[in-house]
Design a protein around this motif. Structure first.
Motif, PDB file in Angstrom:
ATOM      1  N   GLY A  71       0.798  -1.223   0.000  1.00 20.13           N
ATOM      2  CA  GLY A  71       0.000   0.000   0.000  1.00 20.13           C
ATOM      3  C   GLY A  71       0.828   1.269   0.000  1.00 20.13           C
ATOM      4  O   GLY A  71       0.429   2.272   0.586  1.00 20.13           O
ATOM      5  N   MET A  72       1.992   1.238  -0.660  1.00 20.07           N
ATOM      6  CA  MET A  72       2.883   2.401  -0.651  1.00 20.07           C
ATOM      7  C   MET A  72       2.350   3.556  -1.498  1.00 20.07           C
ATOM      8  O   MET A  72       2.740   4.687  -1.286  1.00 20.07           O
ATOM      9  CB  MET A  72       4.270   2.002  -1.163  1.00 20.07           C
ATOM     10  CG  MET A  72       5.342   2.009  -0.114  1.00 20.07           C
ATOM     11  SD  MET A  72       4.995   0.984   1.292  1.00 20.07           S
ATOM     12  CE  MET A  72       5.423  -0.582   0.673  1.00 20.07           C
ATOM     13  N   ILE A  73       1.465   3.277  -2.437  1.00 15.89           N
ATOM     14  CA  ILE A  73       0.962   4.338  -3.316  1.00 15.89           C
ATOM     15  C   ILE A  73       0.176   5.362  -2.513  1.00 15.89           C
ATOM     16  O   ILE A  73       0.281   6.566  -2.746  1.00 15.89           O
ATOM     17  CB  ILE A  73       0.105   3.717  -4.442  1.00 15.89           C
ATOM     18  CG1 ILE A  73       1.015   3.014  -5.425  1.00 15.89           C
ATOM     19  CG2 ILE A  73      -0.753   4.756  -5.118  1.00 15.89           C
ATOM     20  CD1 ILE A  73       0.298   2.313  -6.543  1.00 15.89           C
ATOM     21  N   LYS A  74      -0.589   4.905  -1.546  1.00 17.50           N
ATOM     22  CA  LYS A  74      -1.428   5.831  -0.786  1.00 17.50           C
ATOM     23  C   LYS A  74      -0.662   6.548   0.320  1.00 17.50           C
ATOM     24  O   LYS A  74      -1.179   7.460   0.918  1.00 17.50           O
ATOM     25  CB  LYS A  74      -2.618   5.095  -0.201  1.00 17.50           C
ATOM     26  CG  LYS A  74      -2.268   4.057   0.841  1.00 17.50           C
ATOM     27  CD  LYS A  74      -3.506   3.379   1.387  1.00 17.50           C
ATOM     28  CE  LYS A  74      -3.931   2.275   0.473  1.00 17.50           C
ATOM     29  NZ  LYS A  74      -4.945   1.407   1.075  1.00 17.50           N
ATOM     30  N   ARG A  75       0.577   6.155   0.594  1.00 22.48           N
ATOM     31  CA  ARG A  75       1.363   6.796   1.646  1.00 22.48           C
ATOM     32  C   ARG A  75       2.192   7.928   1.062  1.00 22.48           C
ATOM     33  O   ARG A  75       2.613   7.876  -0.100  1.00 22.48           O
ATOM     34  CB  ARG A  75       2.269   5.776   2.321  1.00 22.48           C
ATOM     35  CG  ARG A  75       1.548   4.547   2.787  1.00 22.48           C
ATOM     36  CD  ARG A  75       2.298   3.857   3.886  1.00 22.48           C
ATOM     37  NE  ARG A  75       1.909   2.468   4.077  1.00 22.48           N
ATOM     38  CZ  ARG A  75       0.774   2.055   4.589  1.00 22.48           C
ATOM     39  NH1 ARG A  75      -0.151   2.930   4.922  1.00 22.48           N
ATOM     40  NH2 ARG A  75       0.521   0.780   4.744  1.00 22.48           N
TER      41      ARG A  75
END
Length: 66
Positions: free
Chosen positions: A32-36
């Motif tokens: 979930g790195m895209i939303k961070r």
């Protein structure tokens, strides 16, 4: 008197420093790195020391790591 057992999960995840603090990997980097934010990802690199309350939970599980 038999030896005390170390929790296998703890010896894989934590390390005790020379001063007695507990070091662990930073949380939140598995997926979930895209939303961070980029700032979060930069700050989550490497390791961090646990708080005193969390140390109290971990240290009894690692009797020989003191």
């Amino acid at each position: 008197m038999p030896k005390m057992k170390t929790k296998s999960s703890c010896k894989k995840r934590f390390k005790v420093t020379a001063s007695g603090r507990v070091v662990a990997a930073q949380a939140g980097k598995r997926h979930g790195m895209i939303k961070r934010s980029n700032k979060f990802l930069r700050n989550a690199r490497g390791t961090t020391t646990l708080s005193k309350a969390d140390e109290g939970i971990i240290k009894p599980m690692m009797p020989y790591a003191r």
